[in-house]
Design an enzyme around this catalytic site. Structure first.
Site, PDB file in Angstrom:
ATOM      1  N   GLY A 177      -0.278 -10.580   6.634  1.00 41.83           N
ATOM      2  CA  GLY A 177       0.192 -10.086   5.095  1.00 41.83           C
ATOM      3  C   GLY A 177       0.227  -8.774   5.089  1.00 41.83           C
ATOM      4  O   GLY A 177       0.454  -8.432   4.634  1.00 41.83           O
ATOM      5  N   ASP A 230      -3.748  -0.146  -7.325  1.00 43.82           N
ATOM      6  CA  ASP A 230      -2.658  -0.388  -6.384  1.00 43.82           C
ATOM      7  C   ASP A 230      -2.025  -0.599  -7.466  1.00 43.82           C
ATOM      8  O   ASP A 230      -1.885  -1.139  -8.697  1.00 43.82           O
ATOM      9  CB  ASP A 230      -3.326  -2.489  -6.360  1.00 43.82           C
ATOM     10  CG  ASP A 230      -2.347  -2.596  -5.602  1.00 43.82           C
ATOM     11  OD1 ASP A 230      -2.791  -3.308  -4.030  1.00 43.82           O
ATOM     12  OD2 ASP A 230      -1.267  -2.467  -4.999  1.00 43.82           O
ATOM     13  N   HIS A 234      -1.280   1.382   6.784  1.00 41.24           N
ATOM     14  CA  HIS A 234      -2.836   2.489   7.030  1.00 41.24           C
ATOM     15  C   HIS A 234      -4.007   1.848   6.558  1.00 41.24           C
ATOM     16  O   HIS A 234      -3.557   1.028   5.320  1.00 41.24           O
ATOM     17  CB  HIS A 234      -1.943   3.582   5.975  1.00 41.24           C
ATOM     18  CG  HIS A 234      -3.937   4.824   6.220  1.00 41.24           C
ATOM     19  ND1 HIS A 234      -3.383   6.025   6.362  1.00 41.24           N
ATOM     20  CD2 HIS A 234      -4.739   4.577   5.705  1.00 41.24           C
ATOM     21  CE1 HIS A 234      -3.704   6.190   5.641  1.00 41.24           C
ATOM     22  NE2 HIS A 234      -4.906   6.050   5.374  1.00 41.24           N
ATOM     23  N   CYS A 242      -1.110   7.367   3.687  1.00 39.76           N
ATOM     24  CA  CYS A 242      -1.485   9.194   4.603  1.00 39.76           C
ATOM     25  C   CYS A 242      -0.916  10.409   3.047  1.00 39.76           C
ATOM     26  O   CYS A 242      -1.520  11.509   2.804  1.00 39.76           O
ATOM     27  CB  CYS A 242      -0.567   9.859   5.346  1.00 39.76           C
ATOM     28  SG  CYS A 242      -1.552   9.301   6.782  1.00 39.76           S
ATOM     29  N   CYS A 254       3.887   7.729   6.890  1.00 42.19           N
ATOM     30  CA  CYS A 254       2.760   6.919   6.109  1.00 42.19           C
ATOM     31  C   CYS A 254       2.781   6.982   4.754  1.00 42.19           C
ATOM     32  O   CYS A 254       2.050   8.034   4.458  1.00 42.19           O
ATOM     33  CB  CYS A 254       1.684   6.267   6.187  1.00 42.19           C
ATOM     34  SG  CYS A 254       0.133   6.098   5.426  1.00 42.19           S
ATOM     35  N   HIS A 258      -6.750  -0.708   5.034  1.00 46.40           N
ATOM     36  CA  HIS A 258      -6.889   0.033   3.120  1.00 46.40           C
ATOM     37  C   HIS A 258      -7.442  -1.639   2.841  1.00 46.40           C
ATOM     38  O   HIS A 258      -6.820  -2.902   3.647  1.00 46.40           O
ATOM     39  CB  HIS A 258      -5.751  -0.712   2.530  1.00 46.40           C
ATOM     40  CG  HIS A 258      -4.696  -1.521   2.423  1.00 46.40           C
ATOM     41  ND1 HIS A 258      -3.978  -1.153   3.542  1.00 46.40           N
ATOM     42  CD2 HIS A 258      -4.227  -2.649   1.744  1.00 46.40           C
ATOM     43  CE1 HIS A 258      -3.027  -1.816   3.367  1.00 46.40           C
ATOM     44  NE2 HIS A 258      -2.962  -3.151   2.459  1.00 46.40           N
TER      45      HIS A 258
HETATM   46  P1  AMP Z   1      -1.010  -4.904   2.520  1.00 45.35           P
HETATM   47  O1  AMP Z   1      -0.297  -6.473   1.678  1.00 45.35           O
HETATM   48  O2  AMP Z   1      -2.419  -5.324   2.476  1.00 45.35           O
HETATM   49  O3  AMP Z   1      -0.489  -4.246   3.354  1.00 45.35           O
HETATM   50  O4  AMP Z   1      -1.052  -4.577   0.697  1.00 45.35           O
HETATM   51  C1  AMP Z   1      -0.377  -2.805   0.312  1.00 45.35           C
HETATM   52  C2  AMP Z   1      -0.488  -2.951  -1.476  1.00 45.35           C
HETATM   53  O5  AMP Z   1      -0.176  -1.358  -1.287  1.00 45.35           O
HETATM   54  C3  AMP Z   1       0.346  -3.709  -2.082  1.00 45.35           C
HETATM   55  O6  AMP Z   1      -0.259  -4.554  -2.397  1.00 45.35           O
HETATM   56  C4  AMP Z   1       0.759  -3.102  -3.105  1.00 45.35           C
HETATM   57  O7  AMP Z   1       1.118  -2.993  -4.127  1.00 45.35           O
HETATM   58  C5  AMP Z   1       0.195  -1.572  -2.715  1.00 45.35           C
HETATM   59  N1  AMP Z   1       0.978  -0.315  -2.297  1.00 45.35           N
HETATM   60  C6  AMP Z   1       2.002   0.397  -2.281  1.00 45.35           C
HETATM   61  N2  AMP Z   1       2.549   1.338  -2.296  1.00 45.35           N
HETATM   62  C7  AMP Z   1       1.128   1.787  -3.390  1.00 45.35           C
HETATM   63  C8  AMP Z   1       1.716   2.610  -3.936  1.00 45.35           C
HETATM   64  N3  AMP Z   1       2.437   4.256  -4.034  1.00 45.35           N
HETATM   65  N4  AMP Z   1       0.030   3.420  -4.470  1.00 45.35           N
HETATM   66  C9  AMP Z   1      -0.275   2.176  -4.655  1.00 45.35           C
HETATM   67  N5  AMP Z   1      -0.738   1.439  -4.360  1.00 45.35           N
HETATM   68  C10 AMP Z   1       0.941   1.109  -3.430  1.00 45.35           C
HETATM   69 ZN    ZN Z   2      -1.670   6.558   6.986  1.00 49.49          ZN
END
Ligand code: AMP
Ligand code: ZN
Length: 111
Positions: free
Chosen positions: A91, A30, A96, A7, A4, A98
């Site tokens: 979406g 983000d 994990h 994580c 993950c 958020h």
């Molecule tokens: P979701 O579609 O709600 O699952 O959004 C996942 C979000 O995580 C997206 O807006 C990505 O840009 C963001 N994301 C993915 N990997 C990272 C990372 N390593 N650091 C910061 N944000 C991330």
């Molecule tokens: Zn996790």
């Protein structure tokens, strides 16, 4: 959860722009922002999604929610949007849980 990505951010195994951390929560920018300010609030414990939450998660969920306005104000926002994508069909790409907290543009970014 070994595979993950969030994580791994919690364990500081991969870098992130961390803006808040306590015993239970973390918030970071983000990596692909949709607005001038775009933060993600996560629990340190691995919870997959709002779809997998039940009443035992009410304390952590309320802490996440109450952190949103605190961080938004710290980042200079007077108002903000919160988004919780839940499940693949909702979406969600990172499984994990958020909370997206974003704002700052004159025209609100809508998804
Ligand atoms: P979701 O579609 O709600 O699952 O959004 C996942 C979000 O995580 C997206 O807006 C990505 O840009 C963001 N994301 C993915 N990997 C990272 C990372 N390593 N650091 C910061 N944000 C991330
Ligand atoms: Zn996790």
């Amino acid at each position: 959860m070994d595979d993950c990505i969030f994580c791994k951010i919690v364990k500081k195994e991969i870098p992130a722009s961390i803006v808040y951390e306590d015993d239970e929560l973390m918030a970071f920018k983000d990596i692909n922002p949709i607005d001038k300010v775009h933060l993600l609030i996560i629990p340190k414990q691995h919870i997959e999604s709002l779809l997998t939450c039940d009443p035992i998660h009410k304390d952590i969920l309320s802490k996440m929610l109450l952190l949103a306005p605190k961080l938004a104000l710290e980042f200079g926002l007077k108002g903000f949007r919160t988004m919780i994508n839940s499940g693949k069909e909702g979406g969600q790409e990172v499984f994990h849980i958020h909370f997206h907290v974003y704002g700052g543009s004159e025209r609100l970014a809508k998804i």
